[in-house]
Design an enzyme around this catalytic site. Structure first.
Site, PDB file in Angstrom:
ATOM      1  N   CYS A   4       0.839  -1.055   0.060  1.00 13.43           N
ATOM      2  CA  CYS A   4       0.067  -0.053   0.035  1.00 13.43           C
ATOM      3  C   CYS A   4       0.968   1.316   0.021  1.00 13.43           C
ATOM      4  O   CYS A   4       1.647   1.458   0.896  1.00 13.43           O
ATOM      5  CB  CYS A   4      -0.817  -0.077   1.140  1.00 13.43           C
ATOM      6  SG  CYS A   4      -1.776   1.403   1.418  1.00 13.43           S
ATOM      7  N   CYS A   7       0.657   3.219   3.226  1.00 14.30           N
ATOM      8  CA  CYS A   7       1.412   2.546   4.445  1.00 14.30           C
ATOM      9  C   CYS A   7       2.861   2.771   4.156  1.00 14.30           C
ATOM     10  O   CYS A   7       3.726   3.091   4.983  1.00 14.30           O
ATOM     11  CB  CYS A   7       0.998   1.013   4.212  1.00 14.30           C
ATOM     12  SG  CYS A   7      -0.505   0.560   5.268  1.00 14.30           S
ATOM     13  N   ASP A  30      -1.304  16.110  -1.490  1.00 18.10           N
ATOM     14  CA  ASP A  30      -1.576  14.994  -2.819  1.00 18.10           C
ATOM     15  C   ASP A  30      -0.511  15.269  -3.701  1.00 18.10           C
ATOM     16  O   ASP A  30      -0.377  16.444  -4.036  1.00 18.10           O
ATOM     17  CB  ASP A  30      -3.130  15.228  -3.118  1.00 18.10           C
ATOM     18  CG  ASP A  30      -3.460  13.962  -3.904  1.00 18.10           C
ATOM     19  OD1 ASP A  30      -4.487  13.466  -3.469  1.00 18.10           O
ATOM     20  OD2 ASP A  30      -2.866  14.028  -4.849  1.00 18.10           O
ATOM     21  N   ASN A  86     -13.559   9.192  -0.672  1.00 21.18           N
ATOM     22  CA  ASN A  86     -14.088   8.317  -1.837  1.00 21.18           C
ATOM     23  C   ASN A  86     -14.107   6.638  -1.352  1.00 21.18           C
ATOM     24  O   ASN A  86     -13.158   6.364  -0.518  1.00 21.18           O
ATOM     25  CB  ASN A  86     -12.995   8.146  -2.956  1.00 21.18           C
ATOM     26  CG  ASN A  86     -13.092   9.636  -3.762  1.00 21.18           C
ATOM     27  OD1 ASN A  86     -14.096  10.248  -3.780  1.00 21.18           O
ATOM     28  ND2 ASN A  86     -12.150  10.046  -4.278  1.00 21.18           N
ATOM     29  N   GLY A  92     -14.420   6.255  -7.394  1.00 18.13           N
ATOM     30  CA  GLY A  92     -12.909   6.854  -7.736  1.00 18.13           C
ATOM     31  C   GLY A  92     -11.770   6.436  -6.724  1.00 18.13           C
ATOM     32  O   GLY A  92     -10.820   7.117  -6.672  1.00 18.13           O
ATOM     33  N   HIS A  97      -6.665   2.324   1.194  1.00 21.13           N
ATOM     34  CA  HIS A  97      -6.255   2.650   2.649  1.00 21.13           C
ATOM     35  C   HIS A  97      -7.198   3.872   2.775  1.00 21.13           C
ATOM     36  O   HIS A  97      -6.923   5.298   2.271  1.00 21.13           O
ATOM     37  CB  HIS A  97      -4.845   3.071   2.478  1.00 21.13           C
ATOM     38  CG  HIS A  97      -4.285   3.233   4.002  1.00 21.13           C
ATOM     39  ND1 HIS A  97      -3.086   2.905   4.436  1.00 21.13           N
ATOM     40  CD2 HIS A  97      -4.818   4.118   4.903  1.00 21.13           C
ATOM     41  CE1 HIS A  97      -2.958   3.366   5.727  1.00 21.13           C
ATOM     42  NE2 HIS A  97      -3.691   4.051   5.971  1.00 21.13           N
ATOM     43  N   HIS A  99      -8.687   7.366   3.503  1.00 21.74           N
ATOM     44  CA  HIS A  99      -8.247   8.795   3.578  1.00 21.74           C
ATOM     45  C   HIS A  99      -9.072   9.757   3.131  1.00 21.74           C
ATOM     46  O   HIS A  99     -10.252   9.480   2.554  1.00 21.74           O
ATOM     47  CB  HIS A  99      -6.966   8.864   2.817  1.00 21.74           C
ATOM     48  CG  HIS A  99      -7.465   8.438   1.309  1.00 21.74           C
ATOM     49  ND1 HIS A  99      -7.233   7.059   0.755  1.00 21.74           N
ATOM     50  CD2 HIS A  99      -7.802   8.990   0.037  1.00 21.74           C
ATOM     51  CE1 HIS A  99      -7.877   6.850  -0.379  1.00 21.74           C
ATOM     52  NE2 HIS A  99      -8.133   8.207  -1.033  1.00 21.74           N
TER      53      HIS A  99
HETATM   54  P1  5GP Z   1      -8.512   8.258  -4.046  1.00 22.16           P
HETATM   55  O1  5GP Z   1      -8.367   8.453  -5.699  1.00 22.16           O
HETATM   56  O2  5GP Z   1      -8.056   6.824  -3.779  1.00 22.16           O
HETATM   57  O3  5GP Z   1      -9.802   8.794  -3.574  1.00 22.16           O
HETATM   58  O4  5GP Z   1      -7.313   9.149  -3.749  1.00 22.16           O
HETATM   59  C1  5GP Z   1      -5.967   8.900  -3.748  1.00 22.16           C
HETATM   60  C2  5GP Z   1      -5.280  10.036  -3.924  1.00 22.16           C
HETATM   61  O5  5GP Z   1      -3.775   9.711  -3.530  1.00 22.16           O
HETATM   62  C3  5GP Z   1      -5.088  10.793  -5.252  1.00 22.16           C
HETATM   63  O6  5GP Z   1      -5.792  11.993  -5.171  1.00 22.16           O
HETATM   64  C4  5GP Z   1      -3.432  10.287  -5.668  1.00 22.16           C
HETATM   65  O7  5GP Z   1      -3.318  11.432  -6.409  1.00 22.16           O
HETATM   66  C5  5GP Z   1      -2.962  10.450  -4.373  1.00 22.16           C
HETATM   67  N1  5GP Z   1      -1.537   9.857  -4.304  1.00 22.16           N
HETATM   68  C6  5GP Z   1      -1.624   8.444  -4.980  1.00 22.16           C
HETATM   69  N2  5GP Z   1      -0.270   7.935  -4.783  1.00 22.16           N
HETATM   70  C7  5GP Z   1       0.357   9.002  -4.164  1.00 22.16           C
HETATM   71  C8  5GP Z   1       1.760   9.344  -3.575  1.00 22.16           C
HETATM   72  O8  5GP Z   1       2.677   8.293  -3.739  1.00 22.16           O
HETATM   73  N3  5GP Z   1       2.049  10.384  -2.595  1.00 22.16           N
HETATM   74  C9  5GP Z   1       0.929  11.191  -2.579  1.00 22.16           C
HETATM   75  N4  5GP Z   1       1.371  12.256  -1.878  1.00 22.16           N
HETATM   76  N5  5GP Z   1      -0.126  11.292  -3.026  1.00 22.16           N
HETATM   77  C10 5GP Z   1      -0.685  10.104  -3.868  1.00 22.16           C
HETATM   78 ZN    ZN Z   2      -2.274   1.201   3.724  1.00 23.38          ZN
END
Ligand code: 5GP
Ligand code: ZN
Length: 111
Positions: A4, A7, A30, A86, A92, A97, A99
């Protein structure tokens, strides 16, 4: 969970721009912002969705919301901000994990 990405960020195995951390949560920028300010508040414990909440996890989330409210003015969010969680792929969710997206720093469209 070893695969993850959040993580790995929490463990310090991959870098992130952290703006807050305590024993229970971390808040970092982000990597692909969709608003002028786009932060992620992440519980340190790995679980995917609210369907997996326990009383302890709910307590962590409640304290996370309180922390967000307290920190917001110092993070440039004094004009208002939006929280998004989300839940599942159809919504989306790309990182499995839980958030909280924190969006702001500019006027946000709605609808
Ligand atoms: P989700 O789409 O799951 O609601 O949001 C995941 C978010 O994590 C996305 O907005 C994506 O840009 C962000 N994200 C994914 N990988 C990384 C990373 O390695 N570092 C950071 N800072 N954000 C990440
Ligand atoms: Zn995790």
């Amino acid at each position: 969970m070893e695969t993850c990405v959040f993580c790995k960020i929490i463990a310090g195995e991959i870098p992130s721009a952290k703006v807050y951390e305590d024993e229970e949560i971390v808040v970092f920028k982000d990597i692909a912002p969709i608003a002028k300010i786009h932060l992620l508040a992440v519980p340190k414990e790995h679980y995917k969705t609210l369907a997996e909440l326990t009383d302890a996890r709910a307590g962590v989330l409640a304290r996370a919301l309180s922390t967000i409210g307290r920190l917001a003015p110092s993070l440039g969010l004094e004009g208002g901000y939006r929280l998004v969680v989300n839940q599942g792929e159809a919504a989306g969710q790309t990182v499995p994990h839980l958030h909280i997206h924190i969006l702001g720093g500019e006027p946000l469209a709605w609808g």
